[in-house]
Design a protein around this motif. Structure first.
Motif, short mmCIF file in Angstrom:
data_model
loop_
_atom_site.label_atom_id
_atom_site.label_comp_id
_atom_site.label_asym_id
_atom_site.label_seq_id
_atom_site.Cartn_x
_atom_site.Cartn_y
_atom_site.Cartn_z
N ILE A 44 7.42 -34.35 27.43
CA ILE A 44 7.86 -35.37 26.47
C ILE A 44 9.02 -34.81 25.65
O ILE A 44 8.88 -33.77 24.99
N ASP A 45 10.14 -35.51 25.71
CA ASP A 45 11.28 -35.16 24.86
C ASP A 45 11.10 -35.87 23.53
O ASP A 45 11.04 -37.10 23.48
N ALA A 50 9.32 -28.12 14.66
CA ALA A 50 9.06 -28.62 16.01
C ALA A 50 7.77 -29.44 16.04
O ALA A 50 7.72 -30.51 16.64
N ARG A 51 6.75 -28.94 15.38
CA ARG A 51 5.49 -29.68 15.33
C ARG A 51 5.71 -31.06 14.68
O ARG A 51 5.22 -32.08 15.17
N ALA A 52 6.44 -31.11 13.59
CA ALA A 52 6.67 -32.39 12.91
C ALA A 52 7.49 -33.32 13.81
O ALA A 52 7.19 -34.51 13.92
N ARG A 80 15.74 -29.44 17.89
CA ARG A 80 15.03 -30.50 18.61
C ARG A 80 13.78 -29.90 19.23
O ARG A 80 13.59 -28.69 19.19
N ALA A 81 12.94 -30.75 19.85
CA ALA A 81 11.69 -30.24 20.42
C ALA A 81 11.28 -31.05 21.63
O ALA A 81 11.63 -32.23 21.75
N TRP A 82 10.58 -30.38 22.53
CA TRP A 82 9.91 -31.09 23.63
C TRP A 82 8.55 -30.45 23.86
O TRP A 82 8.31 -29.32 23.44
N VAL A 105 8.12 -26.64 22.63
CA VAL A 105 9.35 -25.86 22.74
C VAL A 105 10.39 -26.41 21.76
O VAL A 105 10.66 -27.61 21.75
N ALA A 106 10.93 -25.53 20.94
CA ALA A 106 12.03 -25.92 20.04
C ALA A 106 13.33 -25.39 20.63
O ALA A 106 13.39 -24.25 21.10
#
Lengths: 343, 343, 343
Positions: free
Chosen positions: A203-204, A252-254, A285-287, A309-310
């Motif tokens: 998930i992006d 990243a979690r947020a 950003r994060a996925w 992953v950040a």
């Protein structure tokens, strides 16, 4: 000398328990700051009413507030002279932290291994965060590379603890009373539930946040983390302040809310790598990737194991490692954790 | 796809009620942050003792904390794909918000009108903010221009709601118990009372605040407003982050203390235009004009209707519109509201 | 004119008592922000449990939160037109401030002396901070140089109050119930106690903090200090915002934890000079000198008088004054205070 020079590799003894200083009472103030510092929107931590609908007495403090508070206290004793923060394992959240709770930390040295260069070594500690009643609210293993001060001292007998690759589903601790039977998906902001996520699914999380110096310093001070490199622009030769790795974890979690809004509670930290440093001006950003799924004994509550992953600006979609197996330069964080999600 | 792409113009249906996600419990933490983010000094929101002297149980949360919290929840559903925030009308504060209250939001679609270019349309919603007991604490109408995703879809029948130019004095809601009979003008910081303000009078609020990126992002995140353009420096071609219009409202309102310290409670939002974008580095100033005055049934309590204008550096005194009737480029905000003031 | 132009030298009358506006209720929110803004770690202010172990009901608000809150209220009446903040004397903290307390301030004019140039004069005030029950929580003398508006007015008869060089040990007020008999040195973060500090001993506090615009503005607004020069980049010709001197006091005090973690409570302010201005980008460091020591009647509680010096980057170790007796350009603050420390 009355100031704290920090410990060096030769100052650690296998089995010793280090009591970390400065206990901390948390309140709605820390929660509000957490919402200002990170785009945090998981409903269980935002609303007392929503939390009551999930069987809890009120909204607990965000799991990462507990982590940062416990972690911050260890810095003066564990990582003031650390060259690198190498890894995490066997982290478990054992009790929710509520506004008004007072947290303190202690760490047991569970492994020591001098590097072959004789200039540094790896220190393994199991850190416990305790509340005012003595309950362990959180514990985790962390290992760091620490410099030797006296290079002439002999190496201690090497001891490397056996650590689990990940916390087993049966070892996950679900907060007492948690019940997702009447979970309100509309108020949570996401219709997808545990059954909708497939192993291997990526998930992006779409959104990005450009980080400012003032923000990461406010956050890092809030956790009473004192590592010089985060605050003092004269500390590094390039004049840049290194952003506390935990700040990137929380960002990243947020951000992962957008796609994983129902991954409500973090219950285990399996592993984590701060792959590359993050600096002011970076757009984070994060996925996520679904690594595993499990059921729990609590009503309506499933567990989902996620890689978070950040990355910073310029990264390809789902960027992680290159052909050489090393993290790509735009990857900031690779975190492996278990969360609880409604079935 | 599990992430929220936001709604496009064709996704709205007349009459539908959208339940916005992520309820939020507010505490003294949000109040403290409000005081740190804005030069807010209205005594009723600063001091429990002062509020008790005015007949209230304690100091309520600032009216704009309530507004931003309610508004922020609507962003993922209403304005994520908005091209422009066109206006506000018929806003009323109906109940004070106290520390400990949990707010949630819902919006009813009350108008839809596709633009003649067929590429976008105007969506009108009436948004309600509710507390944990289901009381409406605030409602207002807002209309935004939203892009169409599928340009081939036919336009819906145009419906444009009839909106009042301003809330009538008789429709203003005075908080239960409010009594300005024993108002302490010295502690409030201003000797001028309701009778001292003349229709048409303009007040230059003198002070200015230069805005930093970290500040507006902390604020906008605090309200859980997720619009990318406020946080992600890679989002716009010019690399600038657009400051949330509500941040400018709060800055201007706080600056208006200097000259309007006794305009204590905001009870209605009649109209509002974000005339020009605000960016980091801008120095924001404000001026007000008295548009109307009215009496209320509460003891010692008058109502005053104010135009609040925020301008940035380089503006002439009382800058507003040019000869062409358009806002001057230095004008950031033109807001029309009712406040309560001691007689 | 409805806005506050501030007072000029000729507006002060000897003996008058000025009631400052905008009382303020403090909560855990202000405490959390204090921890985010400053690297504050003194355990007594961080942990309710630690404070209970010292005989108090809970952790009080940091003494400097009380100071900044009381001080901030005086700015519109005392220092809006001040040319310079000249000094402090006879400051005493008389009662702890707890979350939930409401503070207000008043100042008595105790001295007036026009400068020989006839363009300005020195105003001496004794400021008292009061809580909601009317108890004085803090008082101090401060003198500032204020411009005259009307240069033709005659000078008042000069009155310069006699001020003590420092608060006598016997005049220090120890909070009711304070007992350091069972003080936990491990949790406090420092093994050195009162007996370990020698008169004349100097301590370099090692750590540095590089200051950002957003940080000092958040702090200064939090204390409702409205002086334009801190917020408005168009105010000074060089486009720089002057950092509130109290921000430097709190930074230096927080940094002094490293070496003086057991100097828990500030009980008196003997003197203070803001030696040079501080600007965004400066890296602030601190050092302390032990000026005096005294016993108190409270169990296990000693008093220590400290000089706290804040310097910016480029300063030599223990930098203070040059051969000419003037402060070196890198010295920001020279503060003289009494703290309480376990025997």
């Amino acid at each position: 000398m009355k100031t704290n020079p920090g410990r060096f590799f030769e100052d650690y003894r296998l089995g010793e328990v280090i009591v970390h200083a400065v206990p901390r009472t948390l309140s709605g103030g820390e929660r509000a700051l957490y919402h200002a510092l990170y785009p945090a929107r998981h409903a269980l931590y935002s609303s007392d009413e929503f939390a009551r609908g999930c069987g809890l007495a009120a909204a607990p403090m965000d799991d990462l507030i507990a982590f940062h508070t416990v972690f911050g206290k260890t810095v003066p004793d564990i990582s003031l002279n650390a060259v690198a923060n190498l890894g995490y394992a066997e982290g478990r959240w054992r009790h929710p932290v509520w506004p008004g709770d007072t947290l303190r930390s202690q760490s047991e040295v569970i492994g020591l291994k001098e590097n072959s260069n004789g200039k540094s070594g790896v220190v393994y500690v199991r850190t416990r965060g305790l509340n005012q009643t003595g309950e362990v609210v959180l514990d985790y293993v962390r290992w760091v590379m620490v410099r030797k001060r006296n290079l002439d001292l002999p190496a201690p007998a090497p001891v490397v603890p056996e650590l689990k690759k990940s916390v087993a589903p049966g070892d996950l601790i679900v907060p007492e009373g948690l019940d997702f039977s009447n979970y309100d998906f509309a108020l949570a902001g996401e219709g997808h539930r545990w059954g909708d996520y497939a192993l291997g699914e990526k998930i992006d999380h779409v959104d990005g946040v450009t980080v400012e110096e003032a923000e990461h310093m406010l956050a890092t001070r809030l956790w009473q983390n004192t590592a010089k490199v985060h605050f003092d622009a004269t500390n590094r030769e390039d004049g840049r302040r290194l952003i506390y790795g935990g700040h990137v974890i929380s960002l990243a979690r947020a951000l992962s809310f957008n796609g994983l809004a129902n991954a409500q509670l973090i219950v285990a930290l399996n592993a984590g790598a701060h792959a590359n440093p993050c600096f002011s001006g970076d757009t984070v950003r994060a996925w996520s990737e679904v690594l595993d799924k499990a059921e729990t004994a609590a009503p309506g509550v499933g567990a989902i194991r996620l890689r978070l992953v950040a990355v910073k600006q310029g990264g390809a979609e789902f960027a992680l490692k290159g052909a050489d197996g090393k993290y790509l330069p735009e990857v900031l964080l690779d975190l492996d954790y278990w969360a609880l999600m409604p079935l």
